[in-house]
Design an enzyme around this catalytic site. Structure first.
Site: not given
Length: 341
Positions: A184, A91, A308, A306, A176, A156, A93-94
């Site tokens: 997120s 969560k 962004g 969702r 992030r 990840h 920006g992948t």
């Protein structure tokens, strides 16, 4: 682990959409990776105040499924020198970075302005293989070997579980702002547990006992590597991607060895990539608004798109929640040179 050389002259040039790769069924084995016997004795915890059981393996909290993938990666993953791995904590920006990396690296085979671009029919995660899924068993790893060079992959996993020694592949990492990441993650997990409280997610993140955590150790592993070896690890921030997507796409292209030519700049190729991969363009596509993310994770693909934005944490966290996380982050990142302001 030494990196290997791949792709003799004349072979197709990658990356290609992973969903389109076909493999000889005889090369595929569903045998799961076996965990070491001592794995059962590792410290365990319950993430998110619920049934998500995790164990601390090599300093990071992983489920048994993720631990099996980590063991397999360390045992069997043979990177090529021109491999590119997109990495992140969940969560962070992948999905966006996957799309940007694929569109940038594959732009000569699949121009971003073309009506038939793979990202118009496939979710970004269908274009790039997820290493944890490939190595959770031996069922899909043969597809990775079938990919033409340069191969583009996603994970990840903490750096130490994927990064080969000197002369290895390259890694592009995105981080992030932690409060936005927590919010997120909470929204994402509510697709699995609708009654999940934000406070429970925050507790797990703050304690470190969260899948792939501790978050700070995950981020700092890549941050320090990017300083020590800027030729091997590119460290990006989600907030900077939002502020200047074109500039970051240019930096990404230079890092992977495919800088934009003057002719491409004049033709607006960078802007085409940014537009193709933009939140507003990708979100309504059928590939991103219907279907399920993964057979093992019953979450709709639309959950990946969702809002962004940056700063949405302020709409969900109390001041006390935000202060608690900020204090931990300030302590963990003190004197590292990495800030989120």
């Amino acid at each position: 682990m030494a990196a290997k050389t791949k792709a003799p002259a004349g072979t197709p040039v990658g990356p290609v959409p992973f969903a389109d790769v076909e493999t000889d069924p005889g090369l595929v084995s569903p045998v799961p990776e076996q965990l070491p016997e001592e794995h059962a004795a590792l410290p365990s915890a319950s993430a998110f105040n619920g049934p998500t059981n995790i164990r601390c393996y090599q300093g990071f909290w992983l489920s048994d499924y993720l631990s099996a993938a980590a063991v397999a990666l360390q045992r069997r993953f043979e990177p090529c020198r021109d491999d590119i791995i997109v990495a992140s904590f969940p969560k962070s920006g992948t999905t966006w970075l996957n799309a940007l990396a694929f569109a940038t690296m594959a732009r000569r085979a699949y121009p971003a302005a073309d009506a038939g671009h793979p990202l118009l029919r496939l979710n970004p995660h269908q274009c790039i293989p997820f290493l944890e899924n490939l190595f959770r068993s031996r069922a899909e790893a043969a597809k990775l070997e079938a990919l033409p060079s340069p191969r583009l992959m996603n994970t990840h996993m903490p750096l130490g579980m994927i990064m080969p020694g000197a002369g290895g592949c390259k890694v592009v990492y995105v981080c992030r702002e932690p409060k936005d990441m927590v919010v997120s993650l909470w929204h994402f997990l509510r697709h699995l547990r609708p009654d999940l409280a934000l406070a429970d997610v925050l507790d797990s993140v703050c304690s470190g006992a969260v899948p792939y955590g501790p978050v700070w150790d995950h981020i700092l592993g890549y941050w320090r590597a990017s300083i020590a070896r800027p030729d091997a690890v590119l460290f990006l921030r989600y907030e900077e991607l939002l502020r200047d997507p074109a500039g970051n796409v240019r930096e990404l292209a230079r890092f992977v060895g495919l800088p934009f030519s003057d002719a491409e700049e004049e033709a607006g190729v960078v802007q085409d990539i940014v537009k193709l991969c933009s939140f507003g363009h990708l979100k309504p596509l059928e590939a991103n608004s219907t279907g399920q993310l993964d057979p093992l994770v019953p979450v709709p693909r639309e959950a990946l798109f969702r809002k962004g934005v940056a700063g949405d944490w302020a709409n969900h966290m109390t001041p006390e929640m935000a202060r608690r996380l900020d204090e931990i982050v300030a302590d963990k990142f003190h004197a590292t040179g990495l800030t989120f302001r």
